[in-house]
Design an enzyme around this catalytic site. Structure first.
Site, mmCIF file in Angstrom:
data_model
loop_
_atom_site.group_PDB
_atom_site.id
_atom_site.type_symbol
_atom_site.label_atom_id
_atom_site.label_comp_id
_atom_site.label_asym_id
_atom_site.label_seq_id
_atom_site.Cartn_x
_atom_site.Cartn_y
_atom_site.Cartn_z
ATOM 1 N N ARG A 4 1.119 -10.701 -0.669
ATOM 2 C CA ARG A 4 1.670 -9.303 -1.771
ATOM 3 C C ARG A 4 3.166 -8.781 -1.070
ATOM 4 O O ARG A 4 3.181 -7.655 -1.631
ATOM 5 C CB ARG A 4 0.595 -8.113 -1.862
ATOM 6 C CG ARG A 4 -0.253 -9.012 -2.901
ATOM 7 C CD ARG A 4 -1.168 -7.832 -3.077
ATOM 8 N NE ARG A 4 -0.600 -6.474 -4.037
ATOM 9 C CZ ARG A 4 -1.190 -6.304 -4.812
ATOM 10 N NH1 ARG A 4 -2.061 -5.133 -4.249
ATOM 11 N NH2 ARG A 4 -1.136 -5.256 -5.286
ATOM 12 N N LYS A 34 6.693 -0.152 -3.134
ATOM 13 C CA LYS A 34 5.165 -0.012 -2.731
ATOM 14 C C LYS A 34 4.895 -0.955 -1.469
ATOM 15 O O LYS A 34 5.228 -2.063 -1.245
ATOM 16 C CB LYS A 34 4.201 -0.120 -3.977
ATOM 17 C CG LYS A 34 3.898 -1.730 -4.491
ATOM 18 C CD LYS A 34 3.233 -1.560 -5.639
ATOM 19 C CE LYS A 34 3.016 -2.500 -5.789
ATOM 20 N NZ LYS A 34 2.060 -3.157 -6.762
ATOM 21 N N HIS A 35 3.740 -0.540 -0.750
ATOM 22 C CA HIS A 35 3.299 0.813 -0.609
ATOM 23 C C HIS A 35 3.114 1.559 0.652
ATOM 24 O O HIS A 35 3.108 1.111 1.586
ATOM 25 C CB HIS A 35 1.937 0.731 -0.471
ATOM 26 C CG HIS A 35 1.524 -0.402 -1.942
ATOM 27 N ND1 HIS A 35 1.293 -1.315 -1.888
ATOM 28 C CD2 HIS A 35 0.513 -0.113 -3.220
ATOM 29 C CE1 HIS A 35 1.170 -2.331 -3.564
ATOM 30 N NE2 HIS A 35 -0.069 -1.254 -3.873
ATOM 31 N N HIS A 47 -8.721 -1.499 -2.720
ATOM 32 C CA HIS A 47 -8.921 -1.165 -4.600
ATOM 33 C C HIS A 47 -10.567 -1.009 -4.151
ATOM 34 O O HIS A 47 -11.060 -0.258 -4.977
ATOM 35 C CB HIS A 47 -9.227 -2.545 -4.755
ATOM 36 C CG HIS A 47 -7.891 -2.648 -5.526
ATOM 37 N ND1 HIS A 47 -6.908 -3.441 -4.250
ATOM 38 C CD2 HIS A 47 -7.445 -2.540 -6.294
ATOM 39 C CE1 HIS A 47 -5.651 -3.696 -5.244
ATOM 40 N NE2 HIS A 47 -5.526 -2.666 -6.706
ATOM 41 N N ASP A 121 -0.468 5.544 -5.821
ATOM 42 C CA ASP A 121 -1.634 4.655 -6.245
ATOM 43 C C ASP A 121 -2.646 4.385 -7.194
ATOM 44 O O ASP A 121 -3.250 5.300 -7.410
ATOM 45 C CB ASP A 121 -2.173 3.238 -5.411
ATOM 46 C CG ASP A 121 -2.488 2.491 -5.489
ATOM 47 O OD1 ASP A 121 -2.204 1.264 -6.759
ATOM 48 O OD2 ASP A 121 -2.098 1.187 -4.635
#
Length: 206
Positions: A4, A34-35, A47, A121
């Site tokens: 990512r 980000k992040h 998450h 976030d």
């Protein structure tokens, strides 16, 4: 390998970030980098749960944080946002980054002199909900230096709980209205910079 990210080193990441940002600016779109301060070393997906990124301050500053600092030093602050996720960085603070006054106010605002929007976030992520209640997290985030609070919960009451807790904190004097107003100014300045809003002093707000 980075899944990512644009790469595994600042030398790989920075040119790609700058090219992507050029594309957004060219289309009059605002983007978010980000992040902050970097999640490449995380072992637990925020998450789902909270986690600590145990790298030292020197390593984080020289590697993970360098692409962010490069953008802050080179780009107009009202053309992008910085998104902050929820891991803990013990080298800086024991609070999750998204509610860390050390990272948001001391580093981004004071040391780096970043003038733009700081956005959380998703506050529905386990990295934050496993630590704070919905009524706590918004107040902590604003107090730490966030301008915008992102809530993507499937439960619409979460956004209302966060909003109402911040509103109540302002009414009780726990958060200053000046802090809220400063965030509003940053948001409006960004909208004006990309041409989707402007203040017409003769005719009023457009």
């Amino acid at each position: 390998t980075a899944r990512r990210s644009y790469g595994n080193t600042p030398a790989e990441v920075i040119p790609m970030v700058e090219a992507a940002m050029d594309g957004y600016v060219g289309e009059k779109m605002m983007c978010s980098i980000k992040h902050f301060p970097g999640i490449g070393k995380m072992q637990v997906d925020p998450h789902y749960d909270t986690s600590a990124i145990t790298a030292g301050k020197e390593e984080l500053t020289a590697n993970d944080m360098l692409p962010f600092l490069t953008v802050v030093n080179k780009r107009p602050a009202d053309t992008y946002m910085i998104m902050v996720s929820h891991p803990v960085y013990p080298a800086f603070d024991q609070e999750p980054a998204s509610v860390s006054k050390v990272l948001l106010t001391d580093v981004l605002r004071t040391e780096w002199q970043y003038k733009g929007i700081i956005i959380t976030d998703d506050m529905a992520m386990g990295g934050l909900t496993s630590v704070y209640s919905q009524k706590e997290m918004g107040v902590k985030a604003v107090a730490a230096g966030e301008d915008m609070l992102l809530s993507c919960s499937a439960d619409p009451t979460m956004s209302y709980n966060i909003y109402n807790s911040v509103l109540e904190a302002v009414r009780q004097g726990k958060l200053s209205e000046d802090k809220i107003n400063a965030s509003v100014v940053r948001i409006l300045a960004a909208k004006e910079a990309i041409g989707i809003w402007h203040l017409d002093t003769d005719s009023g707000i457009k």
